[in-house]
Write a protein that holds these residues in place. Structure first.
Motif, short mmCIF file in Angstrom:
data_model
loop_
_atom_site.label_atom_id
_atom_site.label_comp_id
_atom_site.label_asym_id
_atom_site.label_seq_id
_atom_site.Cartn_x
_atom_site.Cartn_y
_atom_site.Cartn_z
N LEU A 90 0.83 -1.22 0.00
CA LEU A 90 0.00 0.00 0.00
C LEU A 90 0.86 1.26 0.00
O LEU A 90 0.55 2.24 -0.70
N ALA A 91 1.94 1.26 0.77
CA ALA A 91 2.83 2.42 0.79
C ALA A 91 3.48 2.63 -0.57
O ALA A 91 3.61 3.76 -1.05
N TRP A 92 3.85 1.53 -1.23
CA TRP A 92 4.45 1.63 -2.56
C TRP A 92 3.44 2.17 -3.58
O TRP A 92 3.78 3.04 -4.39
N THR A 93 2.19 1.70 -3.52
CA THR A 93 1.19 2.19 -4.48
C THR A 93 0.85 3.65 -4.21
O THR A 93 0.59 4.42 -5.15
N LYS A 94 0.83 4.05 -2.95
CA LYS A 94 0.56 5.47 -2.65
C LYS A 94 1.69 6.36 -3.15
O LYS A 94 1.45 7.45 -3.67
N ALA A 95 2.93 5.87 -3.01
CA ALA A 95 4.07 6.65 -3.52
C ALA A 95 4.03 6.72 -5.04
O ALA A 95 4.33 7.77 -5.63
N ALA A 96 3.64 5.61 -5.68
CA ALA A 96 3.54 5.62 -7.15
C ALA A 96 2.42 6.55 -7.60
O ALA A 96 2.55 7.28 -8.59
N ALA A 99 3.56 10.08 -7.41
CA ALA A 99 4.52 10.44 -8.46
C ALA A 99 3.83 10.56 -9.82
O ALA A 99 4.18 11.43 -10.62
N VAL A 100 2.85 9.68 -10.08
CA VAL A 100 2.15 9.69 -11.37
C VAL A 100 0.66 9.83 -11.07
O VAL A 100 0.02 8.89 -10.61
N SER A 101 0.13 10.97 -11.33
CA SER A 101 -1.27 11.24 -10.96
C SER A 101 -2.28 10.55 -11.88
O SER A 101 -3.46 10.50 -11.56
N THR A 102 -1.85 10.00 -13.01
CA THR A 102 -2.78 9.34 -13.92
C THR A 102 -3.11 7.91 -13.48
O THR A 102 -4.01 7.29 -14.05
N LEU A 103 -2.40 7.41 -12.50
CA LEU A 103 -2.70 6.07 -11.98
C LEU A 103 -4.04 6.10 -11.23
O LEU A 103 -4.45 7.14 -10.70
#
Length: 119
Positions: A90-96, A99-103
């Protein structure tokens, strides 16, 4: 249902009592100190056998309880490792996502509520 443990326990208790009785008889009859020492060892061994037969069920129950506690700790450890892995993901997906708002948005998963359950 098996009667073998009951029979062996009864025989061990009876043997221990007989051995202890043999100590008393040998001590009163014999004046030889070596006879007294031998009968004392025999009686002591008999008493140890009787006590171990008497407390065997207690120690078997204690071992089962220890095994149960170990299994419970293993399950809790697996649960804790799973929670840590999910929190890291979850921390990795939140950081991603930051970084990329289109996710797509990161789902809100609360793992703290699951900690209250007993295994």
């Amino acid at each position: 249902m098996s009667y073998i443990p009951d029979v062996s326990r009864t025989l061990t208790l009876t043997g221990g009592i007989l051995a202890a009785g043999a100590v008393v008889v040998a001590e009163t009859v014999s004046t030889d100190p070596t006879m007294g020492a031998g009968s004392f060892l025999l009686g002591g061994a008999g008493l140890v056998a009787a006590l171990s037969a008497f407390t065997k069920d207690f120690w078997i129950d204690r071992q089962k309880q220890r095994d149960h506690e170990l299994d419970k700790l293993r399950l809790q450890s697996r649960n804790d490792k799973s929670i840590q892995a999910i929190e890291a993901l979850l921390a990795w997906t939140k950081a991603a996502r930051a970084a990329v708002s289109t996710l797509p948005p990161v789902p809100e998963i609360s793992l703290q509520a699951d900690d209250d359950h007993d295994v």
